[in-house]
Design a protein around this motif. Structure first.
Motif, PDB file in Angstrom:
ATOM      1  N   ASN A   1       0.804  -1.232   0.000  1.00 33.15           N
ATOM      2  CA  ASN A   1       0.000   0.000   0.000  1.00 33.15           C
ATOM      3  C   ASN A   1       0.837   1.282   0.000  1.00 33.15           C
ATOM      4  OD1 ASN A   1      -2.447  -1.429   0.033  1.00 33.15           O
ATOM      5  ND2 ASN A   1      -2.436  -1.545   2.270  1.00 33.15           N
TER       6      ASN A   1
ATOM      7  N   THR B   1      -6.947   0.568  13.899  1.00 34.10           N
ATOM      8  CA  THR B   1      -6.547   0.669  12.487  1.00 34.10           C
ATOM      9  C   THR B   1      -7.751   0.701  11.556  1.00 34.10           C
ATOM     10  OG1 THR B   1      -6.315  -1.747  12.418  1.00 34.10           O
ATOM     11  CG2 THR B   1      -4.333  -0.459  12.887  1.00 34.10           C
TER      12      THR B   1
ATOM     13  N   GLN C   1      -8.269   3.876   8.821  1.00 33.94           N
ATOM     14  CA  GLN C   1      -8.465   3.813   7.366  1.00 33.94           C
ATOM     15  C   GLN C   1      -9.659   4.661   6.940  1.00 33.94           C
ATOM     16  OE1 GLN C   1      -6.265   2.281   5.372  1.00 33.94           O
ATOM     17  NE2 GLN C   1      -5.103   1.746   7.209  1.00 33.94           N
TER      18      GLN C   1
END
Length: 414
Positions: free
Chosen positions: A340, A387, A391
């Motif tokens: 990513n 997390t 995002q």
């Protein structure tokens, strides 16, 4: 507008009103400058607000010298990629392969240094050459083969990820030589008398302030020579004070810990070098030209294929540099490295002011966009946000940045 020019006696100023009038005048100048340069300053203000928010939310932990230093080290490779990605996007293309290329170069570095005991300096040169060759191959297919960059770099993403698995045989390989580790994790040495601050960092910080002021004053004089619009003198001075204060604050924070990280100097060289190229060099103007209006650029004699080829070659070298920094930071090459990274670099570029249609963006904007993401990541980790929600929040920030850019274009157009 009335044409009556009859002189009138000025109304008496209220007691103590001159200071208020001066303040109102300066505020009006600031607001006018902000309105005319919203694209340039919008994300810079957003970065300041995000830093202030998390500084309060974390009870000042965000701005602790140790955390600021870690923030630089943790985001160095993304910032390196963002500089190259900004040039790619300005030229009207995209590169989806940089994350996989980062991992591939890291794996080659491990094979060179760990398996074959090649001196780390020579291995670094070889790895940068590999990155340049990889970027040049992709640039050849895009520029001279006429294949869209999305397709070529998507194929590159798969190829480089597969080659990483092959070179590492599915294993994590390390450790790296101490010299390379210091480039990614090390700090400038102590020099001079013992004080409460890192002397060399202070010296570099003051030199950077002087250099930035010199550049800004020179650019303003050059714009005036060509009869271009420049900000009012008061607003220009205010801008210099704000820049100087920001650099001084960062300098004092770093100097009160271990000093400036070595990788920060690498980023500084890249920022100054590529910033100069994009502002003053012919190749920089050609990159803007082919991204802004390709048919007009061709009619003007711009060699668009050569420029596109060089942009991707440069992206390959910067991806290789990011791969070396990342591998050295974690002291190992992993098959899952660089996942990513391409999305982070693309997001940093768009948050920093790039336009999807090309022709718009700055190297400094890429750094600001990368710092916005870095501060968000660091701040959310400090306050314990998971997390999953991280995002979501980063996606909303990216959407808001691009939406603001679209709104600003429509407003200017109307």
């Amino acid at each position: 507008m009335s044409t009556d020019v009859t002189a009138k006696s000025p109304a008496p100023a209220p007691p103590g009103g001159s200071g208020g009038a001066a303040g109102d005048g300066l505020l009006a100048l600031v607001m006018e400058g902000m309105r005319r340069n919203m694209r340039q300053y919008g994300m810079l203000i957003a970065l300041g607000l995000i830093v202030a928010l998390f500084a309060v939310w974390t009870d000042g932990d965000l701005l602790l010298p140790r955390n600021v230093s870690n923030l630089v080290l943790q985001n160095s490779y993304i910032l390196i990629l963002a500089i190259g990605m900004m040039l790619v996007i300005i030229s009207g293309h995209i590169d989806l392969s940089v994350g996989s290329l980062t991992a591939f170069v890291g794996s080659m570095a491990a094979v060179f240094m760990v398996k074959h005991d090649i001196p780390w300096v020579l291995a670094v040169v070889l790895c940068l050459a590999v990155g340049a060759i990889a970027g040049a191959i992709q640039g050849f297919f895009i520029a001279y083969g006429g294949i869209p960059s999305f397709i070529v770099t998507l194929a590159g993403m798969l190829i480089f990820r597969g080659l990483t698995e092959i070179f590492l045989e599915g294993q994590t390989l390390g450790p790296f030589p101490e010299g390379l580790q210091k480039v990614s994790n090390g700090f400038l040495p102590e020099v001079g008398p013992k004080t409460n601050y890192h002397n060399l960092t202070l010296l570099l910080g003051f030199a950077m302030i002087a250099f930035v002021i010199f550049q800004e004053v020179r650019d303003r004089k050059r714009q005036q020579e060509f009869a271009l619009d420049v900000p009012p003198a008061k607003l220009f001075v205010l801008k210099l004070v704000a820049i100087g204060a920001a650099i001084l604050t960062l300098t004092m924070l770093l100097a009160s810990y271990k000093g400036a990280p070595i990788v920060l100097l690498v980023l500084g060289v890249l920022l100054v070098g590529f910033g100069y190229v994009m502002r003053n060099a012919i190749i920089g103007r050609h990159i803007y030209a082919i991204g802004g209006n390709l048919p007009a650029a061709k009619l003007s004699g711009v060699k668009d294929k050569k420029v596109t080829f060089l942009v991707f070659l440069n992206m390959g070298m910067l991806a290789a540099l990011a791969g070396l920094v990342f591998a050295a930071r974690f002291n190992a090459a992993s098959p899952k490295a660089g996942l990513n990274f391409e999305l982070e670099a693309i997001a940093a570029s768009f948050i920093g002011g790039a336009s999807m249609s090309g022709g718009v963006g700055t190297v400094l904007g890429a750094i600001i966009g990368g710092l916005v993401l870095g501060v968000l990541n660091n701040g959310m980790n400090l306050v314990g946000i998971g997390t999953d929600w991280q995002q979501v929040i980063k996606g909303m920030v990216l959407l808001a940045a691009v939406g603001f850019d679209v709104w600003n274009k429509r407003k200017v157009g109307s």
